[in-house]
Scaffold this motif. Structure first.
Motif, short mmCIF file in Angstrom:
data_model
loop_
_atom_site.label_atom_id
_atom_site.label_comp_id
_atom_site.label_asym_id
_atom_site.label_seq_id
_atom_site.Cartn_x
_atom_site.Cartn_y
_atom_site.Cartn_z
N TYR A 465 3.78 7.10 -8.14
CA TYR A 465 2.27 7.32 -9.44
C TYR A 465 2.76 6.23 -10.19
O TYR A 465 2.79 6.22 -10.81
CB TYR A 465 1.05 8.63 -9.18
N GLU A 471 -6.82 3.70 -6.39
CA GLU A 471 -6.32 3.45 -4.88
C GLU A 471 -4.66 3.27 -4.51
O GLU A 471 -4.77 3.86 -3.19
CB GLU A 471 -6.80 1.81 -4.61
N ASN A 473 -2.30 5.05 -5.93
CA ASN A 473 -1.80 6.34 -5.79
C ASN A 473 -2.38 6.94 -4.15
O ASN A 473 -1.30 7.79 -3.77
CB ASN A 473 -2.11 6.22 -6.63
N GLN A 474 -4.00 6.71 -3.92
CA GLN A 474 -3.79 7.33 -3.25
C GLN A 474 -3.64 6.92 -1.61
O GLN A 474 -3.06 7.39 -0.58
CB GLN A 474 -5.67 6.92 -2.83
N PHE A 475 -3.50 5.35 -1.04
CA PHE A 475 -2.82 4.35 -0.16
C PHE A 475 -0.69 5.47 -0.05
O PHE A 475 -0.69 6.03 1.12
CB PHE A 475 -2.00 3.43 -0.97
N GLU A 477 -0.10 8.23 -0.75
CA GLU A 477 -0.26 10.03 -0.22
C GLU A 477 -0.75 10.31 0.68
O GLU A 477 -0.20 11.43 1.53
CB GLU A 477 -1.81 10.97 -1.31
N THR A 478 -1.37 8.90 1.69
CA THR A 478 -2.48 8.38 2.50
C THR A 478 -0.62 8.14 4.02
O THR A 478 -1.00 8.87 4.86
CB THR A 478 -3.24 7.96 2.85
N THR A 479 -0.24 7.47 3.07
CA THR A 479 0.99 6.48 3.86
C THR A 479 2.04 7.87 3.95
O THR A 479 2.82 7.72 5.14
CB THR A 479 1.12 5.51 3.39
N ALA A 481 4.48 10.86 3.68
CA ALA A 481 4.47 12.41 3.88
C ALA A 481 5.64 13.17 2.69
O ALA A 481 7.01 13.00 2.74
CB ALA A 481 5.39 12.72 5.34
N GLU A 495 -0.41 -4.36 1.80
CA GLU A 495 -1.29 -4.10 1.63
C GLU A 495 -1.53 -3.25 0.07
O GLU A 495 -2.29 -2.86 -0.28
CB GLU A 495 -0.94 -1.56 2.24
#
Length: 609
Positions: A465, A471, A473-475, A477-479, A481, A495
């Motif tokens: 992070y 934004e 950091n959110q990418f 987390e969602t990308t 695992a 991206e």
């Protein structure tokens, strides 16, 4: 700016070593004739089932093992012979083949270049003369060809590849042992077409790096140190503390020079650029559109030597950029930009040739006050400055011949011909003599293993992070695992670059303070000098050389009497007109001597002298 430079060399601390294997020496019978060396090895292999090193000069073998019948060799007194025997022992211990006892030159398998050819490195183990317990490892790229045991050439050794730990080696076997057997083996292949093109390093990925020549050498040195330590030896890889030499390049002024372009092309239908305009001048630029190799292939007469003999000061300009293997070789396009770059180099060369021929004043040359102080000797020729001329004469006819040879014999300890690769500078006032010799070791680019580990280590996402970039950091987390690595993040650069407002990977590296793939490689540029050991190497001026197959040679400066004047030596290397890619590897008067020797060879010694 100082840098630690690792080298392909090993230092043995004999005071801390307690060798736990025996080395004994055996005087061989006096074999004579063309097969005397083969007979000596056969005698040793028949008498001893042990690893050995045969010193043909002493006619003595150094054998690793137990014997109560022979004199024991002392490591401290016969260091190079004993160490070579131990290198042979290391190879012998790597497999069970009783035929392989004598080779102290390790052969490391690099890659299969095709179905029937293998690329490998052969390491030559040499003693660093006059430097005590130092061993240099010089690597040579070689190619092996797969052959049936039924078809092998009996005059050449045969090999089979084997695996040892993380390295692949070649096991040497005698051709006689394969008679009647239907197995595939490898033999050295000398054809130029298949000569090994093994590269040292690829910094693009861990996978490529670990298959590279550089990584193999690092691993071999580590494995060798580990093995010798089990024998009770204390040793380490050699490194030097190098500083970058400050430079301000001096150039030749060729602005007032004129040139006479003479067209000797085979295909004159192709129009030459307009800037190749003519003026009557001693400076002849001979325009050709073929190389010697292409002339042979095309069946045309090569006029090169005839042209060199015809003109006192000349240089060849080849305008054909086609490969000599091209089926339509003489149908070419002339690249004006490329031609201009060649002309810049040729202009310098022609001015230097004019000075050597006595047509131009030596006042064109820089730092003449320093250059005049010395006599320059290399490859049995002597160069010095006299009034407004350069004098070149053979060493045999020179006044300094006896002094120089005596100093060399006193240093070397025995009389022999001075090798062509050794250069000398003699101070004309004091008589001080400095010898410059090229060492067999090279500098070894930094190992990238730790850098790759850092870039590819899996870590929790939270460790990646970045503050002020929610934004991004959110990418993450969602990308990903749970865990990811820096290299995995880089795979999504399309991206993440907009999210971080960056445009290249080095900017992401900086944010994470991550080592770059080309970090620790800055030593490829400029001149670097080790004050402690009087050693140096020359890199390029601008371009980046990260292939250690082209690794820069290390040169050592040895004062035979008097002392070495560092500032004057490197000041004479502070020029850009000898070596187009950067500083010359020796003070520039040696470059003048080299030009003279090449011109002599091309024209014929009788005409020039």
């Amino acid at each position: 700016m100082k840098e630690i430079v690792n080298q392909t060399a090993l230092y043995f601390d004999l005071a801390k070593s307690k060798l736990n294997v025996n080395i004994f020496k055996v005087q061989l019978p006096a074999f004579t004739g063309q097969r005397k060396y083969i007979e000596a090895h056969n005698w040793l292999k028949g008498k001893f089932n042990l690893a050995y090193y045969f010193n043909s000069f002493k006619n003595t073998a150094f054998i690793v093992g137990e014997s109560n019948l022979h004199e024991k060799a002392l490591l401290e007194e016969e260091f190079p012979d004993c160490i070579k025997a131990l290198f042979s022992y290391a190879s012998y211990q790597s497999h069970n083949n009783v035929q392989f006892k004598s080779s102290y030159k390790p052969i490391l398998l690099v890659k299969a270049s095709s179905k029937n050819f293998l690329s490998a490195l052969e390491l030559d183990v040499t003693h660093d003369y006059k430097k005590g317990s130092f061993i240099l490892l010089e690597d040579h790229a070689i190619t092996f060809r797969k052959v049936s045991a039924m078809d092998i050439y009996r005059g050449e050794l045969a090999y089979i590849p084997i695996q040892r730990d993380n390295l692949q080696y070649f096991e040497q076997i005698k051709p006689e042992a394969l008679i009647g057997k239907s197995v595939d083996v490898y033999q050295k292949f000398s054809s130029l077409k298949y000569r090994s093109q093994v590269d040292f390093m690829d910094t693009q990925s861990r996978n490529k790096y670990e298959k590279s020549r550089n990584s193999i050498l690092w691993n071999y040195l580590k494995e060798t140190i580990d093995f010798f330590e089990t024998l009770g030896l204390n040793l380490k890889q050699v490194s030097g503390n190098f500083s970058k030499v400050k430079q301000h390049k001096l150039t030749l002024d060729t602005s007032s020079e004129e040139y006479h372009f003479i067209d000797y092309r085979h295909n004159k239908d192709i129009e030459l650029p307009a800037f190749l305009n003519n003026s009557e001048s001693l400076n002849k630029i001979i325009i050709l559109d073929y190389t010697k190799e292409a002339a042979i292939k095309s069946g045309i007469e090569d006029e090169y030597k005839y042209l060199k003999n015809r003109y006192a000061v000349s240089h060849i300009l080849n305008v054909n950029s086609n490969d000599s293997n091209s089926s339509d070789y003489f149908n070419y396009e002339i690249n004006s930009e490329e031609l201009n770059m060649k002309l810049e180099i040729i202009e310098n060369q022609l001015l230097l040739k004019g000075i050597l021929a006595g047509h131009k004043s030596i006042q064109h040359l820089p730092d003449l006050e320093i250059a005049r102080k010395y006599i320059y000797v290399c490859a049995n020729d002597v160069l010095y400055f006299e009034d407004d001329k350069i004098i070149v004469e053979s060493l045999a006819n020179s006044k300094i011949s006896d002094i120089l040879i005596s100093a060399f014999i006193e240093y070397s300890g025995f009389q022999k011909a001075i090798p062509n690769h050794i250069a000398f500078m003699v101070d004309r006032e004091t008589g001080n003599i400095v010898m410059i010799t090229t060492l067999k070791k090279k500098f070894l680019y930094a190992s990238k293993t730790d850098d790759f580990n850092q870039r590819e280590d899996l870590k929790p996402i939270q460790d990646f992070y970045l503050d002020d970039y929610p934004e991004y950091n959110q990418f993450l987390e969602t990308t990903f695992a749970g865990e990811t690595s820096f290299e995995d993040i880089l795979k999504y650069k399309k991206e993440i670059y907009p999210l971080l407002k960056i445009t290249k990977s080095t900017m992401l590296q900086n944010k994470y303070k991550m080592p770059g793939k080309k970090s620790n490689l800055k030593l490829h540029q400029g001149i670097w000098f080790d004050d402690d050991n009087l050693e140096y190497f020359c890199g390029f001026e601008y371009s980046m050389n990260i292939k250690q197959s082209n690794s820069f040679a290390i040169r050592r400066i040895i004062p035979l009497n008097g002392h070495f004047v560092k500032n004057e030596y490197f000041q004479l290397m502070n020029v850009d007109f000898i070596r187009s890619s950067g500083s010359p590897v020796l003070p520039y008067p040696f470059g003048l001597l080299n030009i003279y020797q090449i011109e002599t060879k091309n024209k014929g010694a009788d005409e020039v002298r």
